[in-house]
Design a protein around this motif. Structure first.
Motif: not given
Lengths: 356, 428
Positions: A187-191, B228, B231, B414, B416
């Motif tokens: 998972a990751a976040q794109v701001p 995992v 960030g 958003g 991912y």
């Protein structure tokens, strides 16, 4: 069985002895009774197209048949507890092979599904019984519903039989195994991004920017004075960005060099202050926009050799998320003979806005 | 097998052989052949005996008063052990019988005479020697090619049976008895010990804070963690889970395998395809549910580009990938099953080309990017990460999975994610 032993006890000790020997030998042999020439299937494996728990998917079995024992059927028994034939079999919850179809077979071939002897966790395939070939053999099945439990080891006990219905003594056999649904989430976040950098020079991706003051030197009625600065911008805003230029024309106390309110060429000897975002030849100044983005100057500021400045004008924009574009701002100043002596200056502020 | 007698026939005009024994080379019922030997040992009586030129061995099912010391009848009072036969017996060796310097050997006598008539259960042996024996001689005499009793005799049980052999010595060939005594033997049912080692496959995937090749990660049934976290991505940097993740997900991935598959095994992965309606890139690190290519209203910025070929990442150039920091041998080493060292190249589960972070060296996430970098297959087809060769079983070796991502500035903001299935394929 109990009655049998009791009846023989009274008539012949030899029968009793024979029964004891039989039981002893049976207990000593922990594995499934096999025919005298039974061997282990070699190089056994099973592979699924989809290991997701509960998925209806294809199974691909492969093994090497080590003997020419007659093969009339092959049994695939699915268990969660053990691959050992002599042990009881715990059926995987949710697994269902009753809708299986054979979609491919190589090596020992000629099999079809034995629906009569197939159960939820035991798949039987059948053919007329004849000698097996010592060869690598594969079977592909579709329509098998996998176990519902993620991360579960499933053992499949594979055995060949001379009978055509999976019954009777096992010829060659062996176990294979697979694990359902060992998955991991990444998972990751794109701001929201809006990057704008301003300076006399900036890197195309805003990684560097330097300089915040531009000296146009001594103004003259005979030639234009010009200078340049740069900005770069990019955004992931769906509607792109808008860049405004905020400020005044050049002033020195109460003395003003009037700004060009419409795009106008340079006319030395006339009061003029304006900017544009293109490469100019008169005066030689500026660069055309660069970069992979979709940003561009607005029309008034996008004309070579014509300059304009209105406080709060939109000077560049993009209607899409855009990679970086670097734009070069050219500043033009002309004065007439009546322009008062003084130090003329202005501060131009560039503002980028987006709507996320 | 070495058994001593416990019942002795009482012959009034003979002395007792003492320290008697019978050593059988095999106690297996019905065993036979040239290697099946009986060695008789005894000590002669305490007074001088004259010559020793005959011996008789009589095998019976019972021990009490059954032998014909002064009789030629082999079955007088004696029930022969079923299956035992001396018919092919051959003298092998002797010790203690005088003279010893130039010994005169006994030989099996198939003809017999006097008090010894050869039979299946009667062995006659003789020699011609005028040497007078002294008292209390410790003697051994060995014969081969004897067939052991079977288990069928009345003195037998399912587990074995005992039998007895009377030993008689004579001054001449089977006349003028000297000494006698009995030894006992037994054959027993052989015990076949069998066991089955079942096929073993334990495989799990989880997360771990371990970031080296030697600290024990745990065994293949102890995985924990399902996520995992890379960030919050920034186009000015490359994000890694340990550096940028959010607790408790600032961890590496770990795929742990245990199998006794002898014909090799492998670990593969496939990216689970998003169910968006687009025409591709379903297995990218992406905003789930949005088409990145094809379909209605595609948004290419909703996917972070998968690194199709292994390579290093540059901040701001959209890339997502995975690599193997190394094969962790910590748990295996604690178990001590075999030598396993990633830096030494002795791990069994060997990372494959395309996913080797740094050959033979463990690499943390940034270090991996400084060497071979990362790769990601977004097609949903299985891609092999690591392989164990034939004859290399795998005992809880763990692949430490490093992930990395960097967005371009245009990647839509958003959440991912991508879900990945790991599979183990053992060949037993």
């Amino acid at each position: 069985m109990r009655n049998f032993i009791k009846s023989r006890l009274g008539t012949s000790p030899i029968y009793f002895l024979a029964v004891l020997i039989f039981i002893g030998l049976w207990l000593l042999n922990l594995n499934t009774p096999r025919t005298a020439s039974a061997l282990e299937l070699q190089n056994r494996s099973v592979q699924l197209d989809n290991y997701t728990p509960g998925a209806v998917t294809n199974y691909h079995f492969q093994f090497f048949v080590p003997s020419t024992n007659n093969i009339g059927s092959i049994v695939y028994e699915f268990c969660t507890n053990s691959a050992i034939f002599a042990e009881s079999c715990t059926a995987p919850a949710g697994l269902d092979v009753t809708a299986a179809n054979i979609t491919g077979q190589t090596g020992n071939t000629g099999f079809s599904i034995d629906n009569a002897d197939t159960t939820v966790n035991q798949l039987v395939i059948t053919r007329p019984s004849f000698a097996g070939s010592i060869i690598t053999t594969t079977y592909d099945f579709s329509g098998i519903t996998d176990s519902l439990t993620a991360g579960q080891t499933i053992f499949v006990r594979v055995s060949t039989h001379a009978s055509i219905d999976g019954s009777g003594a096992t010829n060659d056999s062996g176990g294979v195994a697979y694990v359902t649904g060992a998955s991991l989430n990444v998972a990751a976040q794109v701001p929201p991004f809006l990057r704008l950098c301003v300076g006399l020079t900036v890197a195309p991706d805003c990684s560097t920017a330097s300089g915040d003051s531009l000296d146009l030197g001594d103004l003259s009625t005979n030639h234009a004075s010009a200078g340049q600065s740069q900005f770069a911008t990019g955004t992931n805003a769906v509607s792109g960005y808008v860049i405004y230029a905020l400020g005044t024309t050049m002033t020195s106390g109460n003395d003003v060099i009037p700004a060009l309110t419409t795009p106008t060429p340079s006319f030395p000897g006339n009061d003029q202050f304006g900017i544009n975002l293109r490469a100019n030849s008169n005066p030689a100044s500026g660069q055309d926009p660069s970069g992979a983005g979709t940003g561009s100057p607005t029309p008034d500021y996008d004309i070579n050799d014509q300059f304009v400045f209105n406080n709060g004008d939109t000077i560049a924009s993009s209607s899409l998320p855009t990679d970086y574009n670097r734009m070069t701002v050219s500043y033009l100043v002309n004065i007439n003979h009546a322009q008062n002596i003084g130090i003329y200056s202005t501060t131009i502020t560039y503002v980028a806005t987006v709507t996320f | 097998m070495w058994l001593v007698p416990f019942v002795v026939p009482n012959i009034t005009d003979a002395q007792q052989l003492t320290l008697r024994s019978l050593t059988m080379s095999s106690g297996v019922p019905s065993n036979s052949g040239v290697n099946n030997t009986y060695t008789f040992g005894f000590t002669t009586g305490s007074s001088a005996t004259g010559t020793l030129q005959g011996m008789k061995f009589v095998a019976c099912q019972t021990a009490v008063q059954t032998y014909g010391f002064a009789s030629s009848a082999s079955t007088t009072g004696c029930v022969a052990p079923t299956g035992l036969t001396f018919a092919s017996a051959v003298w092998v060796s002797q010790t203690g019988i005088l003279p010893t310097g130039s010994p005169v050997n006994f030989a099996v006598d198939g003809t017999g005479g006097g008090f010894c008539t050869p039979a299946a259960n009667v062995l006659c042996a003789k020699r011609s020697s005028a040497t007078t024996q002294t008292a209390s001689l410790a003697i051994t005499i060995k014969f081969s090619t004897i067939t052991n009793p079977s288990l069928a005799g009345g003195n037998c049980s399912a587990n074995g049976c005992s039998f007895y052999i009377g030993i008689y010595t004579y001054q001449t060939s089977y006349a003028t008895p000297i000494d006698s005594g009995t030894v006992a033997g037994a054959v027993v049912q052989t015990l076949q010990v069998t066991a089955v080692v079942a096929e073993i496959l334990q495989f799990c995937v989880g997360s771990t804070s371990v970031d080296d090749a030697t600290t024990a990660v745990g065994n293949a049934s102890s995985c924990s963690g399902t996520t995992v976290d890379l960030g919050t991505l920034n186009p000015t940097a490359i994000n890694y889970p340990i550096t940028n993740g959010t607790s408790p997900n600032n961890v590496n991935g770990a795929a742990i395998l245990r199998t006794n598959a002898i014909n090799g095994s492998s670990v593969s992965y496939d990216s689970i395809q998003d169910t968006d309606s687009g025409s591709g890139q379903h297995g990218d690190l992406k905003i789930q549910g949005i088409n990145c290519v094809g379909g209605a209203s595609p948004n290419p910025n909703a996917c972070i580009t998968s690194k199709a070929s292994q390579g290093v990442f540059t901040a701001g150039t959209s890339d997502f990938g995975m690599t193997i920091g190394g094969t962790n041998c910590g748990t295996e080493t604690a178990g001590g099953y075999y030598t396993c060292s990633y830096s030494g190249g002795s791990e069994h589960l060997v990372p494959q080309t395309g996913y080797i972070g740094w050959a033979s060296n463990y690499c943390g996430e940034a270090t991996c990017n400084a060497h071979n970098g990362f790769k990601w297959d977004d097609t949903g087809t299985s891609d092999t990460l690591a392989v164990a060769a034939s004859n290399n079983v795998v005992a809880d070796e763990a692949l430490i999975l490093q992930f990395a991502a960097t967005p371009s500035i245009t990647n839509t903001f958003g959440p991912y994610s991508v879900k990945v299935d790991f599979t183990a394929l053992p060949t037993f």
